[in-house]
Design a protein around this motif. Structure first.
Motif, PDB file in Angstrom:
ATOM      1  N   ASP A 232       0.984  -1.230  -0.077  1.00  8.15           N
ATOM      2  CA  ASP A 232       0.164   0.014  -0.039  1.00  8.15           C
ATOM      3  C   ASP A 232       0.909   1.327  -0.113  1.00  8.15           C
ATOM      4  OD1 ASP A 232      -1.544   2.111   0.765  1.00  8.15           O
ATOM      5  OD2 ASP A 232      -2.930   1.003   1.707  1.00  8.15           O
ATOM      6  N   ARG A 234       0.448   3.943   1.016  1.00 12.77           N
ATOM      7  CA  ARG A 234       0.429   4.644   2.303  1.00 12.77           C
ATOM      8  C   ARG A 234       1.006   4.134   3.497  1.00 12.77           C
ATOM      9  NH1 ARG A 234      -5.861   4.960   2.465  1.00 12.77           N
ATOM     10  NH2 ARG A 234      -5.140   2.572   1.808  1.00 12.77           N
ATOM     11  N   ASP A 235       1.833   2.861   3.231  1.00 11.36           N
ATOM     12  CA  ASP A 235       2.431   1.976   4.241  1.00 11.36           C
ATOM     13  C   ASP A 235       3.839   2.631   3.952  1.00 11.36           C
ATOM     14  OD1 ASP A 235       3.949   0.215   5.564  1.00 11.36           O
ATOM     15  OD2 ASP A 235       2.834  -1.560   4.683  1.00 11.36           O
ATOM     16  N   ASN A 260      -5.260  -1.570  -0.918  1.00 10.31           N
ATOM     17  CA  ASN A 260      -5.786  -0.430  -0.017  1.00 10.31           C
ATOM     18  C   ASN A 260      -5.971  -1.139   1.424  1.00 10.31           C
ATOM     19  OD1 ASN A 260      -7.419   1.638   0.976  1.00 10.31           O
ATOM     20  ND2 ASN A 260      -9.233   0.923   0.100  1.00 10.31           N
ATOM     21  N   ASN A 261      -4.903  -1.178   2.260  1.00 13.29           N
ATOM     22  CA  ASN A 261      -4.907  -1.475   3.449  1.00 13.29           C
ATOM     23  C   ASN A 261      -5.681  -0.988   4.385  1.00 13.29           C
ATOM     24  OD1 ASN A 261      -3.977  -2.603   6.030  1.00 13.29           O
ATOM     25  ND2 ASN A 261      -2.229  -3.484   5.248  1.00 13.29           N
ATOM     26  N   GLN A 262      -6.639  -1.395   4.878  1.00 14.98           N
ATOM     27  CA  GLN A 262      -7.740  -0.915   5.835  1.00 14.98           C
ATOM     28  C   GLN A 262      -7.419  -0.617   7.281  1.00 14.98           C
ATOM     29  OE1 GLN A 262      -8.466  -4.319   4.775  1.00 14.98           O
ATOM     30  NE2 GLN A 262      -9.145  -3.354   2.531  1.00 14.98           N
ATOM     31  N   ARG A 266      -1.903   1.105   7.980  1.00 13.40           N
ATOM     32  CA  ARG A 266      -1.895   0.534   6.778  1.00 13.40           C
ATOM     33  C   ARG A 266      -0.777  -0.261   6.272  1.00 13.40           C
ATOM     34  NH1 ARG A 266      -6.675   3.294   5.351  1.00 13.40           N
ATOM     35  NH2 ARG A 266      -6.339   5.221   5.785  1.00 13.40           N
TER      36      ARG A 266
END
Length: 291
Positions: A232, A234-235, A260-262, A266
């Motif tokens: 992701d 955002r990770d 898209n890690n929820q 992330r």
């Protein structure tokens, strides 16, 4: 067919059977998104090394322990240098500059690898400006530090994982620190048929991590079906793709930044295994279609 699931850091004290079930149940969610099911004849192995790594981590400064040898090389200086390198990279990925870092502490005067105050300021800035908590990130950094920089710890963890890999075609999935452990183990593995190595949330693209790996970097000879890496964007731990710039090996690694890690930071395993594409890739190589 064997499926080896290698977990990441901060799992000590947890129930291995419950963790294994969480991974499998989450993978089934990802498979269901593709109208797929986990094959019944797969031998699933979850080599739980969390308690082993934790016991070693607590013992590194004991001169009488198997890991105490590092004390001769000034553990404090090595630790600070490693913390500075890896946290600086993660902060860069999170677009946190020196100005934002200084904002977290008015007493910080000097930037440098041996300045613990600056390192703490990076952690506070990451907590303030990103989804990673400072405590969680510091623990991640410490676990990676002791595994990568203390040969005896790395040897024992690797041997433990190696002992769990049985004969026959195998798919290996490594998450977070587990992707680093998996890579080292695969380099040592002889005569096995690893149909696919799948890494998720992997920090292997960080320079500070690569600097501690055996060189030259290479595709492990035990991996016959290639390497797939998903992350992701955002990770911030896994943001660097494992491409020619960040992890130049041949054959090259297939990278996908679609996840898209929820989970809150992330980076959590649930947000990776329940992804349809990741689950589909695992399933492909667990069945005849992946041979």
């Amino acid at each position: 067919m064997n499926l080896i699931l290698i977990h990441g850091r901060d799992q000590q004290g947890k129930d291995p059977s419950k963790l294994k079930k969480e991974w499998i149940d989450t993978l089934k969610i990802g498979l269901a998104k593709n109208s797929l099911e986990l094959p019944e004849d797969v031998n699933i192995v979850f080599p739980f090394y969390g308690d082993l790594l934790d016991s070693f981590s607590k013992d590194v400064t004991n001169p009488g322990s198997i890991t105490g040898v590092i004390a001769k090389g000034s553990i404090a200086e090595k630790q600070l240098t490693f913390y500075f390198d890896i946290l600086s990279e993660i902060a860069l990925n999170a677009k946190i500059d020196d100005h934002k870092i200084k904002e977290t502490s008015i007493s910080i005067q000097e930037k440098g690898p041996l300045n613990w105050g600056w390192i703490q300021a990076i952690l506070r800035a990451l907590d303030a400006y990103s989804s990673f908590g400072d405590t969680s990130l510091e623990k991640f950094t410490y676990d990676v530090f002791v595994y990568l920089t203390i040969p005896e710890i790395r040897r024992q963890i690797n041997e433990f994982i190696l002992s769990s890999i049985k004969e026959g075609p195998t798919v290996i999935v490594g998450h977070s620190l587990g992707s680093v452990v998996g890579y080292n183990v695969l380099r040592e593995l002889k005569g096995s048929d690893v149909k696919k190595y799948i890494t998720i949330g992997s920090p292997l693209g960080l320079k500070s991590i690569k600097a501690q790996l055996d060189t030259p970097l290479r595709m492990p000879s035990s991996v016959t079906g290639g390497w797939y890496n998903a992350y992701d964007e955002r990770d911030f731990v896994a943001l660097n793709p494992l491409d020619k710039k960040n992890f130049n090996i041949s054959p090259s690694i297939v990278n996908s930044n679609h996840v898209n890690n929820q989970t809150k930071n992330r980076h959590g395993i649930i947000g990776y295994l329940n992804d349809a594409a990741v689950a589909g890739e695992i399933h492909k190589y667990l069945t005849s279609s992946g041979e």
